[in-house]
Design a protein around this motif. Structure first.
Motif, PDB file in Angstrom:
ATOM      1  N   GLN A   1      10.934  -2.783   1.572  1.00  0.00           N
ATOM      2  CA  GLN A   1       9.860  -1.993   2.172  1.00  0.00           C
ATOM      3  C   GLN A   1      10.161  -1.690   3.631  1.00  0.00           C
ATOM      4  O   GLN A   1       9.828  -0.628   4.133  1.00  0.00           O
ATOM      5  CB  GLN A   1       8.485  -2.649   1.974  1.00  0.00           C
ATOM      6  CG  GLN A   1       8.213  -3.921   2.735  1.00  0.00           C
ATOM      7  CD  GLN A   1       7.852  -3.730   4.199  1.00  0.00           C
ATOM      8  OE1 GLN A   1       7.311  -2.699   4.586  1.00  0.00           O
ATOM      9  NE2 GLN A   1       8.173  -4.709   5.014  1.00  0.00           N
TER      10      GLN A   1
ATOM     11  N   ASN B   1       3.799  -2.100   2.090  1.00  0.00           N
ATOM     12  CA  ASN B   1       4.264  -2.439   3.431  1.00  0.00           C
ATOM     13  C   ASN B   1       3.537  -3.654   4.003  1.00  0.00           C
ATOM     14  O   ASN B   1       4.168  -4.526   4.599  1.00  0.00           O
ATOM     15  CB  ASN B   1       4.066  -1.266   4.396  1.00  0.00           C
ATOM     16  CG  ASN B   1       4.919  -0.068   4.051  1.00  0.00           C
ATOM     17  OD1 ASN B   1       4.384   0.984   3.739  1.00  0.00           O
ATOM     18  ND2 ASN B   1       6.225  -0.204   4.091  1.00  0.00           N
TER      19      ASN B   1
ATOM     20  N   ASP C   1       7.256   3.620   6.040  1.00  0.00           N
ATOM     21  CA  ASP C   1       5.878   3.736   5.552  1.00  0.00           C
ATOM     22  C   ASP C   1       5.843   4.338   4.152  1.00  0.00           C
ATOM     23  O   ASP C   1       6.221   5.490   3.950  1.00  0.00           O
ATOM     24  CB  ASP C   1       5.043   4.598   6.503  1.00  0.00           C
ATOM     25  CG  ASP C   1       4.851   3.947   7.863  1.00  0.00           C
ATOM     26  OD1 ASP C   1       4.899   2.703   7.930  1.00  0.00           O
ATOM     27  OD2 ASP C   1       4.663   4.675   8.844  1.00  0.00           O
TER      28      ASP C   1
END
Length: 127
Positions: free
Chosen positions: A33, A92, A38
């Motif tokens: 991630q 995230n 993002d």
């Protein structure tokens, strides 16, 4: 970077947690991630879909790229995390918790033995 000891890992940066003895929960690692940036969209399979080990089962789209997701074991998708579809940023903020992706009932639980333990995954990241 967090690499929980109790999980197993793939070289494609997915993590696997054994749940209730007969199911595995799958997500992407903190490293993955972080590399993606993002996350803005997640495509996940329908429940009931059959997967072979290594099959692509969805994708994660970020502000940087689109990455395929691969099944760490073969089996049937028995649950999909709808919260991630609605709020992909959970990947995230909590990749090992609320950011999980799917649960699979493995055809052969022994296939988990082929996955990396935390120490081996950490060595993979070090190159």
């Amino acid at each position: 970077m967090t690499i929980p000891e109790e999980l197993r890992y793939t070289e494609e940066h997915e993590w696997v947690a054994v749940r209730d003895g007969s199911l595995v929960r799958v997500g992407i690692t903190e490293y993955a991630q972080d590399q993606l940036g993002d996350v803005v969209f997640v495509e996940l399979p329908e429940t009931g879909r059959r997967l072979g080990a290594g099959d692509a089962f969805g994708e994660v789209e970020s502000t940087k790229s689109v990455s395929e997701l691969f099944a760490p074991v073969g089996g049937e998708v028995v649950a999909v995390n709808a919260a991630v579809a609605d709020a992909p940023e959970l990947i995230n903020s909590d990749p090992y918790g609320e950011g999980w992706l799917v649960e699979i009932r493995p055809d052969d639980p022994a296939g988990l033995d082929a996955l990396l333990e935390a120490e081996a995954y950490q060595a993979l990241l070090r190159g």
